[in-house]
Motif scaffolding. Sequence first.
Motif, PDB file in Angstrom:
ATOM      1  N   SER A 461      49.440  -5.468  36.105  1.00  0.00           N
ATOM      2  CA  SER A 461      48.340  -6.319  36.107  1.00  0.00           C
ATOM      3  C   SER A 461      48.968  -7.634  35.666  1.00  0.00           C
ATOM      4  CB  SER A 461      48.076  -6.278  34.722  1.00  0.00           C
ATOM      5  OG  SER A 461      47.851  -4.542  34.562  1.00  0.00           O
ATOM      6  N   LEU A 462      48.032  -8.725  36.852  1.00  0.00           N
ATOM      7  CA  LEU A 462      47.907  -9.693  36.602  1.00  0.00           C
ATOM      8  C   LEU A 462      46.816 -10.884  37.347  1.00  0.00           C
ATOM      9  CD1 LEU A 462      50.411  -9.780  40.341  1.00  0.00           C
ATOM     10  CD2 LEU A 462      50.773 -10.497  37.663  1.00  0.00           C
ATOM     11  N   ASP A 463      46.494 -11.774  37.076  1.00  0.00           N
ATOM     12  CA  ASP A 463      46.314 -12.508  37.518  1.00  0.00           C
ATOM     13  C   ASP A 463      46.035 -13.542  38.696  1.00  0.00           C
ATOM     14  OD1 ASP A 463      44.835 -15.295  37.671  1.00  0.00           O
ATOM     15  OD2 ASP A 463      43.744 -15.125  35.600  1.00  0.00           O
ATOM     16  N   ILE A 470      52.738 -19.505  40.337  1.00  0.00           N
ATOM     17  CA  ILE A 470      53.755 -18.570  39.479  1.00  0.00           C
ATOM     18  C   ILE A 470      54.937 -19.230  41.116  1.00  0.00           C
ATOM     19  CG2 ILE A 470      55.390 -17.110  39.406  1.00  0.00           C
ATOM     20  CD1 ILE A 470      52.843 -16.300  36.622  1.00  0.00           C
ATOM     21  N   VAL A 471      54.857 -18.221  42.135  1.00  0.00           N
ATOM     22  CA  VAL A 471      55.492 -18.441  42.837  1.00  0.00           C
ATOM     23  C   VAL A 471      55.482 -19.282  43.864  1.00  0.00           C
ATOM     24  CG1 VAL A 471      55.751 -16.639  45.540  1.00  0.00           C
ATOM     25  CG2 VAL A 471      55.202 -15.336  43.268  1.00  0.00           C
ATOM     26  N   LEU A 472      54.154 -19.802  43.814  1.00  0.00           N
ATOM     27  CA  LEU A 472      54.819 -20.868  44.777  1.00  0.00           C
ATOM     28  C   LEU A 472      55.389 -22.296  43.952  1.00  0.00           C
ATOM     29  CD1 LEU A 472      50.805 -21.477  45.870  1.00  0.00           C
ATOM     30  CD2 LEU A 472      52.807 -20.790  47.835  1.00  0.00           C
ATOM     31  N   ASN A 473      55.259 -22.376  43.348  1.00  0.00           N
ATOM     32  CA  ASN A 473      56.422 -24.104  41.773  1.00  0.00           C
ATOM     33  C   ASN A 473      56.897 -23.485  42.534  1.00  0.00           C
ATOM     34  OD1 ASN A 473      55.095 -25.824  40.417  1.00  0.00           O
ATOM     35  ND2 ASN A 473      53.521 -24.483  40.042  1.00  0.00           N
ATOM     36  N   LEU A 474      57.845 -21.655  41.992  1.00  0.00           N
ATOM     37  CA  LEU A 474      59.183 -21.613  42.499  1.00  0.00           C
ATOM     38  C   LEU A 474      59.598 -22.169  43.460  1.00  0.00           C
ATOM     39  CD1 LEU A 474      59.649 -18.405  39.953  1.00  0.00           C
ATOM     40  CD2 LEU A 474      60.155 -20.442  39.541  1.00  0.00           C
ATOM     41  N   LEU A 475      59.309 -21.396  44.934  1.00  0.00           N
ATOM     42  CA  LEU A 475      59.458 -21.835  46.507  1.00  0.00           C
ATOM     43  C   LEU A 475      60.001 -23.752  45.849  1.00  0.00           C
ATOM     44  CD1 LEU A 475      57.582 -19.102  48.403  1.00  0.00           C
ATOM     45  CD2 LEU A 475      59.751 -19.753  47.730  1.00  0.00           C
ATOM     46  N   SER A 476      58.644 -23.982  45.769  1.00  0.00           N
ATOM     47  CA  SER A 476      58.375 -25.231  45.720  1.00  0.00           C
ATOM     48  C   SER A 476      60.014 -26.279  45.377  1.00  0.00           C
ATOM     49  CB  SER A 476      57.203 -26.604  45.568  1.00  0.00           C
ATOM     50  OG  SER A 476      57.258 -27.627  45.841  1.00  0.00           O
ATOM     51  N   ASN A 477      60.410 -25.317  43.989  1.00  0.00           N
ATOM     52  CA  ASN A 477      61.532 -26.304  43.377  1.00  0.00           C
ATOM     53  C   ASN A 477      62.571 -25.702  44.613  1.00  0.00           C
ATOM     54  OD1 ASN A 477      60.980 -27.636  41.284  1.00  0.00           O
ATOM     55  ND2 ASN A 477      60.967 -25.986  39.975  1.00  0.00           N
ATOM     56  N   ALA A 478      62.513 -24.865  45.146  1.00  0.00           N
ATOM     57  CA  ALA A 478      63.924 -23.710  46.022  1.00  0.00           C
ATOM     58  C   ALA A 478      63.789 -24.857  47.036  1.00  0.00           C
ATOM     59  CB  ALA A 478      63.469 -22.777  45.965  1.00  0.00           C
ATOM     60  N   LEU A 479      62.863 -25.069  47.943  1.00  0.00           N
ATOM     61  CA  LEU A 479      62.911 -25.896  48.785  1.00  0.00           C
ATOM     62  C   LEU A 479      63.349 -27.380  48.494  1.00  0.00           C
ATOM     63  CD1 LEU A 479      62.271 -26.613  51.729  1.00  0.00           C
ATOM     64  CD2 LEU A 479      60.764 -27.325  51.519  1.00  0.00           C
ATOM     65  N   LYS A 480      62.910 -27.621  47.095  1.00  0.00           N
ATOM     66  CA  LYS A 480      63.453 -29.679  46.542  1.00  0.00           C
ATOM     67  C   LYS A 480      64.666 -29.652  46.718  1.00  0.00           C
ATOM     68  CE  LYS A 480      61.503 -32.497  43.874  1.00  0.00           C
ATOM     69  NZ  LYS A 480      60.118 -32.772  42.685  1.00  0.00           N
ATOM     70  N   PHE A 481      65.385 -28.604  46.182  1.00  0.00           N
ATOM     71  CA  PHE A 481      66.729 -28.956  46.485  1.00  0.00           C
ATOM     72  C   PHE A 481      67.557 -28.378  46.616  1.00  0.00           C
ATOM     73  CE2 PHE A 481      64.132 -29.565  41.884  1.00  0.00           C
ATOM     74  CZ  PHE A 481      64.617 -30.632  41.765  1.00  0.00           C
ATOM     75  N   LEU A 545      52.643 -19.431  32.241  1.00  0.00           N
ATOM     76  CA  LEU A 545      51.695 -18.328  32.610  1.00  0.00           C
ATOM     77  C   LEU A 545      52.563 -16.688  32.718  1.00  0.00           C
ATOM     78  CD1 LEU A 545      50.623 -20.711  36.308  1.00  0.00           C
ATOM     79  CD2 LEU A 545      49.323 -19.969  33.581  1.00  0.00           C
ATOM     80  N   VAL A 546      53.967 -17.012  32.762  1.00  0.00           N
ATOM     81  CA  VAL A 546      54.225 -15.542  32.342  1.00  0.00           C
ATOM     82  C   VAL A 546      54.046 -15.330  31.782  1.00  0.00           C
ATOM     83  CG1 VAL A 546      56.895 -14.591  32.971  1.00  0.00           C
ATOM     84  CG2 VAL A 546      56.155 -16.671  34.299  1.00  0.00           C
ATOM     85  N   GLU A 547      54.954 -16.147  30.562  1.00  0.00           N
ATOM     86  CA  GLU A 547      54.111 -15.594  29.072  1.00  0.00           C
ATOM     87  C   GLU A 547      52.560 -15.114  28.943  1.00  0.00           C
ATOM     88  OE1 GLU A 547      55.723 -18.769  26.537  1.00  0.00           O
ATOM     89  OE2 GLU A 547      57.702 -17.780  27.060  1.00  0.00           O
ATOM     90  N   ALA A 548      51.612 -15.735  29.295  1.00  0.00           N
ATOM     91  CA  ALA A 548      50.437 -15.189  29.302  1.00  0.00           C
ATOM     92  C   ALA A 548      49.585 -14.500  29.825  1.00  0.00           C
ATOM     93  CB  ALA A 548      49.190 -16.005  30.027  1.00  0.00           C
ATOM     94  N   HIS A 549      51.052 -13.379  30.754  1.00  0.00           N
ATOM     95  CA  HIS A 549      51.108 -11.714  31.020  1.00  0.00           C
ATOM     96  C   HIS A 549      52.108 -10.721  30.429  1.00  0.00           C
ATOM     97  CE1 HIS A 549      49.023 -14.026  34.887  1.00  0.00           C
ATOM     98  NE2 HIS A 549      49.068 -12.984  35.002  1.00  0.00           N
ATOM     99  N   ASP A 550      52.848 -11.234  29.590  1.00  0.00           N
ATOM    100  CA  ASP A 550      53.162 -10.954  28.517  1.00  0.00           C
ATOM    101  C   ASP A 550      54.884 -11.002  28.772  1.00  0.00           C
ATOM    102  OD1 ASP A 550      52.046 -10.248  26.521  1.00  0.00           O
ATOM    103  OD2 ASP A 550      51.380  -8.846  26.971  1.00  0.00           O
ATOM    104  N   GLY A 551      54.723 -11.539  29.826  1.00  0.00           N
ATOM    105  CA  GLY A 551      56.368 -11.484  30.421  1.00  0.00           C
ATOM    106  C   GLY A 551      57.341 -12.440  30.354  1.00  0.00           C
ATOM    107  N   ILE A 552      58.116 -12.532  31.351  1.00  0.00           N
ATOM    108  CA  ILE A 552      60.236 -12.921  30.476  1.00  0.00           C
ATOM    109  C   ILE A 552      60.481 -14.171  31.534  1.00  0.00           C
ATOM    110  CG2 ILE A 552      62.218 -13.499  29.134  1.00  0.00           C
ATOM    111  CD1 ILE A 552      61.272 -10.436  28.142  1.00  0.00           C
ATOM    112  N   VAL A 553      60.490 -15.038  31.701  1.00  0.00           N
ATOM    113  CA  VAL A 553      61.233 -16.020  32.204  1.00  0.00           C
ATOM    114  C   VAL A 553      62.346 -16.603  32.261  1.00  0.00           C
ATOM    115  CG1 VAL A 553      60.382 -17.894  31.934  1.00  0.00           C
ATOM    116  CG2 VAL A 553      60.976 -17.987  34.344  1.00  0.00           C
ATOM    117  N   GLY A 554      63.933 -16.600  32.855  1.00  0.00           N
ATOM    118  CA  GLY A 554      65.002 -16.716  32.609  1.00  0.00           C
ATOM    119  C   GLY A 554      65.333 -17.428  33.817  1.00  0.00           C
ATOM    120  N   VAL A 555      66.368 -18.095  33.678  1.00  0.00           N
ATOM    121  CA  VAL A 555      67.185 -19.150  34.883  1.00  0.00           C
ATOM    122  C   VAL A 555      68.820 -19.440  34.448  1.00  0.00           C
ATOM    123  CG1 VAL A 555      67.412 -21.978  35.884  1.00  0.00           C
ATOM    124  CG2 VAL A 555      64.762 -21.200  34.460  1.00  0.00           C
TER     125      VAL A 555
END
Length: 623
Positions: A461-463, A470-481, A545-555
Motif C-alpha cells: 500500500s503506497l502513495d 523517497i526513491v529519487l532522494n535516496l538515488l540522488s544522495n547515492a550519486l552525490k557522495f 514519508l516512510v513513517e507516514a506509510h507505517d514503515g521504518i527507515v535505517g542507515v
Amino acid sequence: MTRPEDPRTAAARMFAEAGEFGELLAGIEWAATPLGPPESWPGPLVDTLRLMLTSEHGMALYWGTEFATLYNLGSSPIVGAKHPWALGRPYKDVFPEVWAHPVSSHFHYVIDTRKSLLIPDEPLIMERHGFPEQCYFDSSFQPVLLDDGTAGGVLQIITETTGRVLGERRLRLLSETGARTAGLLTPDEVARVVAEVLGSYPEEIPFMGLYLASEPGKLRLAASAGLQPTAEEASDSTADMSEIAARLANVAAEGAPATLPATSLTGGNTAGQHTAASWLPVEEALALPLECAGQMGGVLVVGVNPCFPPAGTYRDFLEVLAAAVAGSLTAALAHDEQRRRAEALAELDRAKTTFFANVSHELRTPLTLLLGPLQQALADEARPERREQLELAERGALRLLKQVNTLLDVAKAGAGQIRPTLEPVDLAGATAELAGVFRSAFEAAGLTLDVDCPPLPDPVSLDREMWEKIVLNLLSNALKFTFTGGARVRVAAAGGRARLTVTDTGTGIPESELPRLFERFYRVRGARSRSHEGSGLGLVLVKDLVEAHDGIVGVDSLLGQGTTVTVDLPFADAHRPRPAPSASGAASAAETPRKSDRPGRATAYVDEAMGWLTPAPASPAPA
C-alpha cells in the motif's frame, strides 16, 4: 513449722535490702498516707513490694481502695518530676489527668474480676514534668490477692514505648509524604497531596497550611488540613495588609522558622483545633521556610502539638518534614520549568513550521508562474545561444522549485498534515522504473547502477507520489557522495515486510554522525561530495514519508566504504487501513492504478544531478 515473719521485721528487712531506693522508702512518713505505717502492711503487700524492689524492670503497685502508689527504681522515670512525692499518694492525686479515663477502669476491672489485663501501646496524656506529654505504654495489670481471696491491689508491669511509637509514626508520615509526592508534576499537586497526608496524622500535625510563592514578596495558600473555612479565608496571603501575610512573608524572606499564635491562623476560631486529648487546645503554630534549589518556594505552617516537648525530637521532626516537602516542591518546580520550556519550544517549532509552510507557498506560486512562460519560450527558441541561457534558467527554477516543495513537505510532516493516498502497488516494478530514470545520470558520472527488483509475493500500500520522492532522494544522495564504483537498488521480502535497500560505494558517514542524519537541516561536516549545495532536508523528508506509510527507515555506513539505506514497508494485506481523502478517489485508485506523472516530477532531481557532473568533483568543505 516456720512461724510467719513479724510484719515490722519484714518491712524493715525489705527496705534494708533495697539499697538506696530502700533508704528513700524507709524515710517516708507512711502513717500520713492511705497505706499507714509499714508495721500494719499485710503480707501480700510486703511480698509484692519486695519483688518489685529486687527487679530492674519497671513495676508499680496500687494498693487499697484509693490505689495508693508504690513503684520501684525502674518506674521512677515514668513518674518524672513527681518522684518521690508520688510515693504513697492516691493515683488520682498523682495523675488526675488520666485517672477518670482510662486508668480507673483498668484498676477496677482487675480488682472486680481478679483477672489480668494486658494493654499494648496505650496512649496517655500525662503531666510528668510540668506540661502535658503524649505518652505510650505497654502495661500488664495483675491482681494482688489477700489471704481471704479478695484483691487488695493491682500490680503493673510497665514499659514506656513512647519513643518507639512516635518514631515509627513519624517515619511512616515522612515515608508516605515522600512516596506520594514523588513524580508529581506541579507545586499545587504537591501541596494538595501533602495536605492529604498530614491531615491523616492529627496527633503529629493538628492543622497545617502550605503557602507557595505566587509573585515576589507574596504567598498564596495552596492547600490546608484541619483549618476551619474561616481560617483559610483569614490566612489568605493575597491580603497584603494582613498580619499573618506579613509574618509569613518575613519567614520566607529571612529563611528562618518563626512561632505564631494559633489564633492568627484560625481567625480566633479554635473549634476542632485540639490534639488527641480533646480538652487540650493548640496554642502555637510553627512557620517553616521551604527552600527549593536556592530559591524560596513557600512556607509550611503546622500546628504544634502541645503534648510534645517544644524542642528536641519533635522540632527536629518538623524541620525534617519541611525539608522533605521542599524537596518534593523542588522536583515539581523543575518539572514545571521543563514543561514550560518544552511548551515554548513546541510553540516556537509550530511557528517555524507555519513560517516555512507560508514561505514555501509564497515561493512556489511565482516559481510555477515563472516556469510556464520560461518553458514555452524554450520550446519556441531556435537560437543555440539563447536556448542555452533559457535552459540554464529553467534548471535553476526547477531546482529551486524542488527545494521549495521539499521544504513544504517537511513542514507538513512537522505539523502532522501528511496524509498519503494509499493504493496497492507493485513495489518492485515501480521502484525499477524510478531507478531507470536515474540511470543516465549514473552513466554520465562513470558509475554503475545495479537494479535488482524481482517480483514480490504481495502488493504494498503506497502513495505513488510519496514513494517517488523517497526513491529519487535516496538515488540522488547515492550519486552525490559516490565517485567510484556505483550504487545498487534492491527490493525483496524480509521478515514479513517489503524491503528496499539503496547501497552505494561512496564516501561513507562517520559513526558519530549517524544518530543525527534525520535531524532537520543537519549536514555532515567536511563530507566530500559532488556539490555542497542542499538544505539538509532530503533524509528528513524520506523518514517522514516512510513513517507516514507505517514503515521504518535505517542507515548503516562505514567511512570510506559506502552507505546502505534500508526502508521496510508492510504488505497491503497486513497494512492498517487508512482513510483516503475521498471515498470515490480511494475506490478509483484501488481499482485502476493511475499512471504516474513521473517525468515531470523527476526532472528536477535528474537535472540537478546532471548539473553536479559538469565541474570537477568538489573538494571537502572546511570543517
